[in-house]
Write a protein that holds these residues in place. Structure first.
Motif, PDB file in Angstrom:
ATOM      1  N   VAL A  35     130.895  48.518 188.168  1.00  0.00           N
ATOM      2  CA  VAL A  35     131.783  49.604 187.722  1.00  0.00           C
ATOM      3  C   VAL A  35     132.743  50.012 188.833  1.00  0.00           C
ATOM      4  O   VAL A  35     133.840  50.507 188.566  1.00  0.00           O
ATOM      5  N   ALA A 187     126.930  51.568 179.635  1.00  0.00           N
ATOM      6  CA  ALA A 187     126.234  50.300 179.891  1.00  0.00           C
ATOM      7  C   ALA A 187     124.728  50.508 179.771  1.00  0.00           C
ATOM      8  O   ALA A 187     124.018  49.652 179.233  1.00  0.00           O
ATOM      9  N   TYR A 193     120.164  48.976 172.328  1.00  0.00           N
ATOM     10  CA  TYR A 193     120.899  48.390 171.204  1.00  0.00           C
ATOM     11  C   TYR A 193     120.954  46.876 171.320  1.00  0.00           C
ATOM     12  O   TYR A 193     120.875  46.162 170.323  1.00  0.00           O
ATOM     13  N   SER A 194     121.140  46.385 172.547  1.00  0.00           N
ATOM     14  CA  SER A 194     121.283  44.939 172.703  1.00  0.00           C
ATOM     15  C   SER A 194     119.938  44.248 172.860  1.00  0.00           C
ATOM     16  O   SER A 194     119.865  43.026 172.876  1.00  0.00           O
TER      17      SER A 194
ATOM     18  N   LEU B 143     126.031  42.413 178.228  1.00  0.00           N
ATOM     19  CA  LEU B 143     126.993  43.401 177.721  1.00  0.00           C
ATOM     20  C   LEU B 143     127.343  44.424 178.787  1.00  0.00           C
ATOM     21  O   LEU B 143     128.482  44.863 178.902  1.00  0.00           O
ATOM     22  N   ARG B 144     126.343  44.797 179.604  1.00  0.00           N
ATOM     23  CA  ARG B 144     126.594  45.824 180.630  1.00  0.00           C
ATOM     24  C   ARG B 144     127.679  45.379 181.620  1.00  0.00           C
ATOM     25  O   ARG B 144     128.447  46.192 182.117  1.00  0.00           O
ATOM     26  N   ASP B 145     127.732  44.065 181.908  1.00  0.00           N
ATOM     27  CA  ASP B 145     128.749  43.573 182.842  1.00  0.00           C
ATOM     28  C   ASP B 145     130.146  43.693 182.241  1.00  0.00           C
ATOM     29  O   ASP B 145     131.123  43.973 182.947  1.00  0.00           O
ATOM     30  N   ILE B 147     131.030  45.936 179.838  1.00  0.00           N
ATOM     31  CA  ILE B 147     131.322  47.377 179.781  1.00  0.00           C
ATOM     32  C   ILE B 147     131.744  47.883 181.153  1.00  0.00           C
ATOM     33  O   ILE B 147     132.733  48.601 181.297  1.00  0.00           O
ATOM     34  N   ALA B 148     130.991  47.473 182.161  1.00  0.00           N
ATOM     35  CA  ALA B 148     131.265  47.963 183.513  1.00  0.00           C
ATOM     36  C   ALA B 148     132.620  47.476 184.017  1.00  0.00           C
ATOM     37  O   ALA B 148     133.391  48.244 184.602  1.00  0.00           O
ATOM     38  N   ILE B 186     135.778  47.079 173.623  1.00  0.00           N
ATOM     39  CA  ILE B 186     134.357  47.040 174.019  1.00  0.00           C
ATOM     40  C   ILE B 186     133.476  47.278 172.803  1.00  0.00           C
ATOM     41  O   ILE B 186     132.448  46.640 172.629  1.00  0.00           O
ATOM     42  N   ALA B 190     130.758  44.662 171.528  1.00  0.00           N
ATOM     43  CA  ALA B 190     129.332  45.031 171.477  1.00  0.00           C
ATOM     44  C   ALA B 190     128.672  44.567 170.187  1.00  0.00           C
ATOM     45  O   ALA B 190     127.443  44.457 170.116  1.00  0.00           O
ATOM     46  N   TYR B 193     126.263  41.560 170.242  1.00  0.00           N
ATOM     47  CA  TYR B 193     125.133  41.899 171.126  1.00  0.00           C
ATOM     48  C   TYR B 193     124.150  42.817 170.414  1.00  0.00           C
ATOM     49  O   TYR B 193     122.947  42.704 170.589  1.00  0.00           O
ATOM     50  N   SER B 194     124.677  43.754 169.633  1.00  0.00           N
ATOM     51  CA  SER B 194     123.769  44.709 169.011  1.00  0.00           C
ATOM     52  C   SER B 194     123.242  44.206 167.676  1.00  0.00           C
ATOM     53  O   SER B 194     122.372  44.814 167.077  1.00  0.00           O
ATOM     54  N   ASP B 201     118.016  39.696 177.470  1.00  0.00           N
ATOM     55  CA  ASP B 201     118.416  40.513 178.601  1.00  0.00           C
ATOM     56  C   ASP B 201     117.205  40.826 179.463  1.00  0.00           C
ATOM     57  O   ASP B 201     116.244  41.412 179.009  1.00  0.00           O
TER      58      ASP B 201
END
Lengths: 203, 203
Positions: A35, A187, A193-194, B143-145, B147-148, B186, B190, B193-194, B201
């Motif tokens: 981030v 995130a 959710y993921s 997904l976090r990567d 989003i970040a 985003i 997502a 992924y969701s 993960d």
């Protein structure tokens, strides 16, 4: 620093019943790097905490009554299945929403915070939504609604950050720190959710 | 308006082989409302397209070589399993990344765009990552990567938006439109992924 002024219904930050987050502190450290979340952001969030401390009720009212209430596909998440208001649910969750603003600004992002992030995330999914307040409402909040609403929070928070006479530069830095924290938190919220079909999604 | 100057490897926008997105145009319309994405944003994105058109190579180089390359947990997604560079993969995906900036600014957010959003999303998951370019790399991008990294893109795009002598107010409005589009995207990324465990993960 006093973290919570009074008892907030369903607010279990740091409580034993909150399970350890599946996200490790190491993963959080990586996420901060992705981030671009820095110690500067921590300092400016602390300043934002001082600025926002006596404005949280007004801000949450702005978001909830001023924006969400007028968007039916968002408002339904705090209404009953017949789209009727649930004033007590709203009041209780507003109190937690207000406290979340302060936690965002003032809490260290440590293990307790990480655990509670996961708890907040789960309370938006079918695993835990409605349980804390024993209500009947939508079964879950789609992840997209959470991601989308962050933009609204980011855009509307700025005047409140500027309401205590800080320089434009300081307000900008508080705002950047806030946005960085929001993205970090999305995130984290995306995690359950993921993981699996916790929020069956019929887009 | 010419959308794509030259043939870009693996760029299949509007092509028949791109399946229809599971996200409906109606759901997209709701999402725009949640984000607060307006016609003003469309106009300012178009302006941003003019401003960014001859800067996309520099911007993507800034993101890829200037930022991602120095963050191992992000860089690995365009490297081989031994963390060695894959120059051709990088070159091809950079071309698509550059075009994505222009598509973000200039394309109507219609059915073709929606379909290609889903295609882009899948190319980040284990369903389609590495296939387009026939490479061996990480199996998916968490997904976090994604989003970040949006925060980094949002923060670094601003000077490029200001590089053509527009007023501070216009730059601010282009930036807001860009950020709104990022959050919209985003939310769309997502989606797969969701849906299911497409990206196992292990935070």
């Amino acid at each position: 620093m006093q973290q919570v002024k009074e008892s907030i219904p369903g607010y279990t930050f740091g409580a034993k019943e909150v399970p350890t987050s599946p996200v490790s502190l190491q993963a959080l450290a990586q996420l901060k790097i992705s981030v671009g979340f820095t110690q500067d952001d921590v300092r400016y969030l602390a300043l934002a905490g001082d600025v926002l401390a006596d404005q949280t009720k007004v801000i949450v009212a702005h978001w909830r009554s001023g924006i969400i209430a007028s968007i039916p596909h968002l408002a339904r998440h705090s209404r009953d299945p017949d789209a009727q208001a649930l004033p007590e649910y709203l009041a209780r969750s507003n109190r937690r929403f207000e406290q979340w603003i302060l936690d965002t600004c003032r809490r260290p992002y440590d293990q307790d915070w990480l655990n509670y992030q996961q708890e907040i995330a789960l309370r938006h999914t079918s695993v835990k939504k409605n349980q804390t307040d024993q209500v009947k409402s939508t079964l879950y909040i789609p992840l997209r609604d959470i991601i989308a609403f962050v933009t609204v929070m980011n855009d509307t928070i700025k005047p409140y950050l500027g309401a205590k006479g800080h320089t434009a530069d300081d307000v900008e830095k508080m705002h950047k720190a806030w946005r960085n924290s929001m993205q970090l938190q999305i995130a984290l919220f995306a995690k359950p959710y993921s993981d699996s079909k916790l929020a069956l999604d019929e887009w």
